[in-house]
Scaffold this motif. Sequence first.
Motif, PDB file in Angstrom:
ATOM      1  N   LEU A  72       0.855  -1.195   0.000  1.00 54.42           N
ATOM      2  CA  LEU A  72       0.000   0.000   0.000  1.00 54.42           C
ATOM      3  C   LEU A  72       0.889   1.243   0.000  1.00 54.42           C
ATOM      4  N   ASN A  73       0.308   2.371  -0.375  1.00 56.40           N
ATOM      5  CA  ASN A  73       0.999   3.666  -0.272  1.00 56.40           C
ATOM      6  C   ASN A  73       0.431   4.426   0.913  1.00 56.40           C
ATOM      7  N   TYR A  74       1.327   5.061   1.681  1.00 49.54           N
ATOM      8  CA  TYR A  74       0.918   5.650   2.952  1.00 49.54           C
ATOM      9  C   TYR A  74       1.032   7.173   2.942  1.00 49.54           C
ATOM     10  N   HIS A  75      -0.010   7.810   3.476  1.00 56.39           N
ATOM     11  CA  HIS A  75      -0.046   9.267   3.545  1.00 56.39           C
ATOM     12  C   HIS A  75      -0.203   9.700   4.994  1.00 56.39           C
ATOM     13  N   LEU A  76       0.714  10.532   5.467  1.00 54.56           N
ATOM     14  CA  LEU A  76       0.565  11.090   6.805  1.00 54.56           C
ATOM     15  C   LEU A  76      -0.214  12.389   6.644  1.00 54.56           C
ATOM     16  N   ILE A  88       8.846   7.680  10.100  1.00 53.17           N
ATOM     17  CA  ILE A  88       8.049   7.583   8.865  1.00 53.17           C
ATOM     18  C   ILE A  88       8.660   8.189   7.603  1.00 53.17           C
ATOM     19  N   TYR A  89       9.674   9.055   7.753  1.00 50.37           N
ATOM     20  CA  TYR A  89      10.100   9.873   6.601  1.00 50.37           C
ATOM     21  C   TYR A  89      10.500   9.022   5.394  1.00 50.37           C
ATOM     22  N   ASP A  90      11.004   7.832   5.650  1.00 51.33           N
ATOM     23  CA  ASP A  90      11.507   7.007   4.541  1.00 51.33           C
ATOM     24  C   ASP A  90      10.438   6.061   3.983  1.00 51.33           C
ATOM     25  N   LYS A  91       9.267   6.012   4.615  1.00 58.41           N
ATOM     26  CA  LYS A  91       8.251   5.029   4.209  1.00 58.41           C
ATOM     27  C   LYS A  91       6.979   5.645   3.644  1.00 58.41           C
ATOM     28  N   VAL A  92       6.778   6.938   3.882  1.00 60.89           N
ATOM     29  CA  VAL A  92       5.529   7.543   3.396  1.00 60.89           C
ATOM     30  C   VAL A  92       5.656   7.988   1.954  1.00 60.89           C
ATOM     31  N   LYS A  93       4.526   7.943   1.259  1.00 68.91           N
ATOM     32  CA  LYS A  93       4.508   8.456  -0.108  1.00 68.91           C
ATOM     33  C   LYS A  93       4.438   9.982  -0.085  1.00 68.91           C
ATOM     34  N   LEU A  94       3.684  10.488   0.894  1.00 68.13           N
ATOM     35  CA  LEU A  94       3.473  11.931   0.956  1.00 68.13           C
ATOM     36  C   LEU A  94       3.151  12.340   2.392  1.00 68.13           C
ATOM     37  N   ILE A  95       3.815  13.399   2.858  1.00 65.45           N
ATOM     38  CA  ILE A  95       3.441  14.023   4.133  1.00 65.45           C
ATOM     39  C   ILE A  95       2.574  15.231   3.787  1.00 65.45           C
ATOM     40  N   HIS A  96       1.324  15.230   4.263  1.00 64.17           N
ATOM     41  CA  HIS A  96       0.391  16.294   3.872  1.00 64.17           C
ATOM     42  C   HIS A  96       0.440  17.501   4.801  1.00 64.17           C
ATOM     43  N   SER A  97       1.210  17.417   5.867  1.00 67.29           N
ATOM     44  CA  SER A  97       1.038  18.385   6.956  1.00 67.29           C
ATOM     45  C   SER A  97       2.303  19.172   7.286  1.00 67.29           C
ATOM     46  N   PRO A 117      14.391  13.025  -2.350  1.00 71.09           N
ATOM     47  CA  PRO A 117      13.724  13.946  -1.423  1.00 71.09           C
ATOM     48  C   PRO A 117      12.431  13.344  -0.869  1.00 71.09           C
ATOM     49  N   VAL A 118      12.049  13.785   0.323  1.00 68.11           N
ATOM     50  CA  VAL A 118      10.760  13.389   0.904  1.00 68.11           C
ATOM     51  C   VAL A 118       9.687  14.326   0.331  1.00 68.11           C
ATOM     52  N   LYS A 119       8.632  13.729  -0.179  1.00 68.89           N
ATOM     53  CA  LYS A 119       7.571  14.525  -0.800  1.00 68.89           C
ATOM     54  C   LYS A 119       6.596  15.043   0.245  1.00 68.89           C
ATOM     55  N   CYS A 120       6.345  16.346   0.214  1.00 71.75           N
ATOM     56  CA  CYS A 120       5.490  16.973   1.221  1.00 71.75           C
ATOM     57  C   CYS A 120       4.506  17.942   0.581  1.00 71.75           C
ATOM     58  N   LEU A 121       3.349  18.074   1.217  1.00 75.38           N
ATOM     59  CA  LEU A 121       2.423  19.153   0.900  1.00 75.38           C
ATOM     60  C   LEU A 121       2.499  20.168   2.027  1.00 75.38           C
ATOM     61  N   VAL A 122       2.324  21.404   1.690  1.00 77.68           N
ATOM     62  CA  VAL A 122       2.264  22.439   2.716  1.00 77.68           C
ATOM     63  C   VAL A 122       0.817  22.560   3.178  1.00 77.68           C
ATOM     64  N   GLN A 123       0.619  22.370   4.478  1.00 81.10           N
ATOM     65  CA  GLN A 123      -0.740  22.507   5.014  1.00 81.10           C
ATOM     66  C   GLN A 123      -1.061  23.975   5.233  1.00 81.10           C
ATOM     67  N   VAL A 124      -2.216  24.387   4.745  1.00 81.19           N
ATOM     68  CA  VAL A 124      -2.656  25.773   4.853  1.00 81.19           C
ATOM     69  C   VAL A 124      -3.849  25.833   5.810  1.00 81.19           C
ATOM     70  N   GLY A 157       2.689  20.421  -3.473  1.00 81.99           N
ATOM     71  CA  GLY A 157       1.392  21.091  -3.532  1.00 81.99           C
ATOM     72  C   GLY A 157       0.926  21.507  -2.155  1.00 81.99           C
ATOM     73  N   LEU A 158      -0.380  21.653  -2.017  1.00 81.27           N
ATOM     74  CA  LEU A 158      -0.968  22.183  -0.788  1.00 81.27           C
ATOM     75  C   LEU A 158      -2.062  21.270  -0.255  1.00 81.27           C
ATOM     76  N   MET A 159      -2.271  21.365   1.042  1.00 80.92           N
ATOM     77  CA  MET A 159      -3.341  20.606   1.696  1.00 80.92           C
ATOM     78  C   MET A 159      -4.098  21.527   2.634  1.00 80.92           C
ATOM     79  N   CYS A 160      -5.389  21.282   2.798  1.00 80.66           N
ATOM     80  CA  CYS A 160      -6.128  22.005   3.845  1.00 80.66           C
ATOM     81  C   CYS A 160      -7.241  21.143   4.425  1.00 80.66           C
ATOM     82  N   LEU A 161      -7.630  21.502   5.618  1.00 81.48           N
ATOM     83  CA  LEU A 161      -8.870  21.010   6.218  1.00 81.48           C
ATOM     84  C   LEU A 161      -9.792  22.208   6.259  1.00 81.48           C
TER      85      LEU A 161
END
Length: 231
Positions: A72-76, A88-97, A117-124, A157-161
């Motif tokens: 599976l692919n994992y998203h924090l 988690i940094y080496d196992k996640v597909k994307l850090i959203h936060s 590089p570790v792929k991340c979204l910037v949480q807004v 990219g970006l993430m929001c709640l």
Amino acid sequence: MEDIVANIKEVRERIEKARERSPYGQEVTLIAVTKTHGPDVVQVAKDCGITEIGENKVQELTKKMDYFGDSLNYHLIGSLQTNKVKYIYDKVKLIHSLDRINLAKEINKRAKDLGRPVKCLVQVNIGREETKGGVDPDEVEEFIEQVRHFPNIRIMGLMCLAPNIDDREELRGYFQKMYKIREKIAEKGYNELDMKYLSMGMSNDFEIAIEEGANLVRVGSALFGLRDYSK
Ligand SMILES: *Cc1c(COP(=O)(O)O)cnc(C)c1O
């Protein structure tokens, strides 16, 4: 468990219809948010072809990683404490936060020997709510100007709640604002960035989010029912 199969089918259909209404013609990926649920539930989702799993807590994420490994692919998707990056940094597909320079520094440091590089979204914090994490909408550009120079992080990219409100048009306004912030940053054409993802929309609002350009939706209760946090 039969419900879950039916729910997944229904949510997929609703995603597809919302996508058809979207002026952006984007592809949409469903991230199944499995927090509080065990491997049995995750397995049902997996059998339905779900490949992306979202968790808001590091401990729950690592449990599922241990159980399902690379299948599976994992998203924090929840807030990340600096001292938990190492798990988690080496196992996640994307850090959203990603929402703090200190957190970016820690990820960048840990990923030094990762070879990618570790792929991340910037949480807004699009609704500027005190209870939520995320960068203030007016400070996202400046934040990214700093983080883009970190060689071991790739901003995707970006993430929001969105705020938990009933007013659908107000909600729509928040998603539109997110789209505009992403566009503005993407237009700068920075090589280190790939502003392709907009992670927004949950069980209550994923259709509006998709209509406004979301291409990653994080859906939990609409798939798996209400969560029991007492377990
Ligand atoms: C729990 C959670 C979701 C999913 O919420 P539902 O309303 O159950 O769909 C999405 N994103 C984040 C960050 C969450 O913590």
